[in-house]
Write a protein that holds these residues in place. Structure first.
Motif, PDB file in Angstrom:
ATOM      1  N   ARG A 375       0.826  -1.205   0.000  1.00 16.21           N
ATOM      2  CA  ARG A 375       0.000   0.000   0.000  1.00 16.21           C
ATOM      3  C   ARG A 375       0.862   1.257   0.000  1.00 16.21           C
ATOM      4  O   ARG A 375       0.580   2.224  -0.700  1.00 16.21           O
ATOM      5  CB  ARG A 375      -0.925  -0.004   1.223  1.00 16.21           C
ATOM      6  N   SER A 379       0.839   3.795  -3.066  1.00 15.96           N
ATOM      7  CA  SER A 379       0.342   5.128  -2.731  1.00 15.96           C
ATOM      8  C   SER A 379       1.356   6.200  -3.136  1.00 15.96           C
ATOM      9  O   SER A 379       0.994   7.234  -3.692  1.00 15.96           O
ATOM     10  CB  SER A 379       0.056   5.203  -1.235  1.00 15.96           C
ATOM     11  N   GLU A 384      -2.695   3.260  -6.752  1.00 21.06           N
ATOM     12  CA  GLU A 384      -3.615   2.467  -5.944  1.00 21.06           C
ATOM     13  C   GLU A 384      -4.592   1.682  -6.812  1.00 21.06           C
ATOM     14  O   GLU A 384      -5.012   0.590  -6.469  1.00 21.06           O
ATOM     15  CB  GLU A 384      -4.391   3.361  -4.975  1.00 21.06           C
ATOM     16  N   ARG A 436      -2.400  -4.491  -9.182  1.00 22.98           N
ATOM     17  CA  ARG A 436      -1.680  -3.918  -8.027  1.00 22.98           C
ATOM     18  C   ARG A 436      -0.459  -4.766  -7.692  1.00 22.98           C
ATOM     19  O   ARG A 436       0.613  -4.232  -7.380  1.00 22.98           O
ATOM     20  CB  ARG A 436      -2.622  -3.820  -6.814  1.00 22.98           C
TER      21      ARG A 436
END
Length: 462
Positions: A375, A379, A384, A436
């Protein structure tokens, strides 16, 4: 009395701490108020918050926090927006920006939106600050009224990431506004500009300080909080807030479960264990619901693919090795299809047990650590929710990469069926998770092999 404040580009941490002793957290996003409320603070202050690519703080979690006796304040930016919207329910709004939204003088979210760096240094100017600055310049006869109104229109027409005083002045010159007015304004701006967001943030911190100094009672509300399905879903997905680091990070349950889902066999073992627990608790057995031919065929195909039984000769050899007749195999597939229905029916309940299972089995720490790092990396890169362009390959190539690199097997023929079996909502939900993963692996590897930094795109807050 403990106080938590969500802040970012509006006010620097050292400035905020000089006004109020509190735990300062990054800009708020969905689930953060719920997670912080679990610490049972006396008050929560909201200044900055994410929106756009990151889910914004939910109204209902603020209502829930106040129903728990927690005072919730808002000002300056996202806090002003939410305070104006929840004014009637008791959220305490502070400052001119909050009042302007409450009274309908301001309506658009982009009035307070800015972009910023990783360290929350703004790289654009908020529309609301530009408005108050131009009004002050007109009052002090720096510019004429017509020049002010035209510059205000120009600023509003700019997309908020591109909204800066420099851009506004440049466009003013292009439109032929009086040269003397623009020169006067440009010379005056460094010392004359108004930072209304900062002023309102400081006012909110002082309001909280005054409240805590008077030893007040817990917050009281006159509404009954309703526990809806959506609320239960949010609390399930909210996960936990880690406070052991200097910059607390929230670990969302879904992100931990995504790590488990991406490791296919571990997910299957985990859900099977949870399903067994549910079955034991609820004494649920196979029902007599009839299966369709298509459903049995899908189950058979998935069963064969999971065991790499792709060709007719493969399945014949496998049946022989297992001393199974074709008719017995088809009967087993019929039962497997019914089991899959039971799994699908109980999956939501089983997934609620997964965090507990992961902790008891000792897997939670490593999955949570990887989820948090992923994350953070995504980020910082603004990835994201990456697209095909971001990962540099189409979905077919992406799935080939995933199945080959993570599962050391060929892609399955029915990604949608596979996705649902692994706990994803559908194929698209699965693809988003794999994108991701691809971006994380790609950029994390790059970081590990180079000494040079990565240029980080701006992020968006209100």
């Amino acid at each position: 009395m403990s106080v938590y404040v969500f802040a970012g580009p509006t006010i620097r941490p050292e400035r905020a701490r000089s006004e109020l002793t509190a735990t300062y957290l990054p800009p708020v996003s969905q689930g953060d108020v719920y997670r912080v409320a679990a610490f049972k603070p006396f008050a929560i202050g909201i200044i900055d918050g994410y929106f756009d690519r990151v889910p914004a703080v939910w109204h209902k979690e603020i209502l829930w926090a106040m129903a728990q006796g927690i005072h919730v304040f808002g000002a300056a930016s996202m806090g002003a927006l939410r305070a104006a919207e929840l004014d009637a329910f008791g959220m305490k709004g502070v400052g001119k920006i909050y009042e302007a939204f409450r009274d309908g003088e301001l309506e658009d979210d982009d009035e307070v939106a800015v972009t910023h760096s990783k360290d929350y240094v703004p790289s654009s100017d908020a529309m609301v600050n530009i408005r108050y600055t131009l009004e002050k310049a007109e009052r002090q006869s720096i510019i004429r009224s017509t020049t002010r109104s035209t510059l205000e229109r120009i600023a509003k027409q700019l997309f908020y990431p591109e909204r800066t005083y420099h851009a506004v002045l440049a466009r003013g010159r292009a439109e032929g506004l009086p040269t003397k007015d623009l020169a006067n304004l440009e010379h005056w701006l460094p010392k004359g500009r108004v930072d209304q967001k900062l002023q309102d943030a400081i006012a909110m911190l002082r309001s909280i300080r005054r409240l805590t100094a008077n030893k007040p009672h817990p917050k009281e509300v006159d509404y009954a909080f309703e526990h809806t399905y959506m609320w239960e879903q949010l609390t399930h997905e909210a996960g936990e807030l880690r406070m052991e680091t200097a910059s607390p990070e929230s670990i969302l349950t879904w992100s931990v479960l995504e790590e488990l889902r991406l490791d296919g066999p571990s997910y299957t073992r985990a859900t099977d264990d949870c399903l067994l627990r549910l079955l034991l608790h609820e004494k649920l057995f196979l029902n007599d619901e009839k299966s369709t031919d298509i459903a049995i065929l899908k189950t058979t195909v998935a069963f064969r693919e999971s065991r790499k039984l792709f060709s007719a000769s493969d399945i014949r050899r496998w049946l022989k090795d297992q001393s199974l007749k074709k008719q017995e195999f088809l009967q087993y597939m019929h039962e497997e299809e019914k089991l899959e229905k039971v799994r699908a029916r109980l999956r939501e309940g089983a997934e609620r047990l997964l965090p507990r299972y992961l902790k008891l089995s000792g897997q939670y720490r490593d999955l949570a650590k990887r989820a948090a790092h992923k994350r953070q990396v995504l980020s910082e890169l603004g990835l994201e929710n990456p697209t095909e362009q971001d990962v540099g390959m189409d979905d077919t190539a992406l799935l080939e990469w995933y199945f080959h690199s993570r599962l050391t097997q060929l892609p399955l023929n029915d990604p949608d069926f596979y996705a649902k079996a692994q706990g994803f909502q559908d194929k698209n939900d699965f693809l988003e998770a794999v994108r991701r993963e691809r971006c994380y692996v790609m950029h994390h590897t790059k970081r590990m092999t180079t000494t040079k930094g990565i240029t980080r795109p701006n992020r968006t807050v209100a």
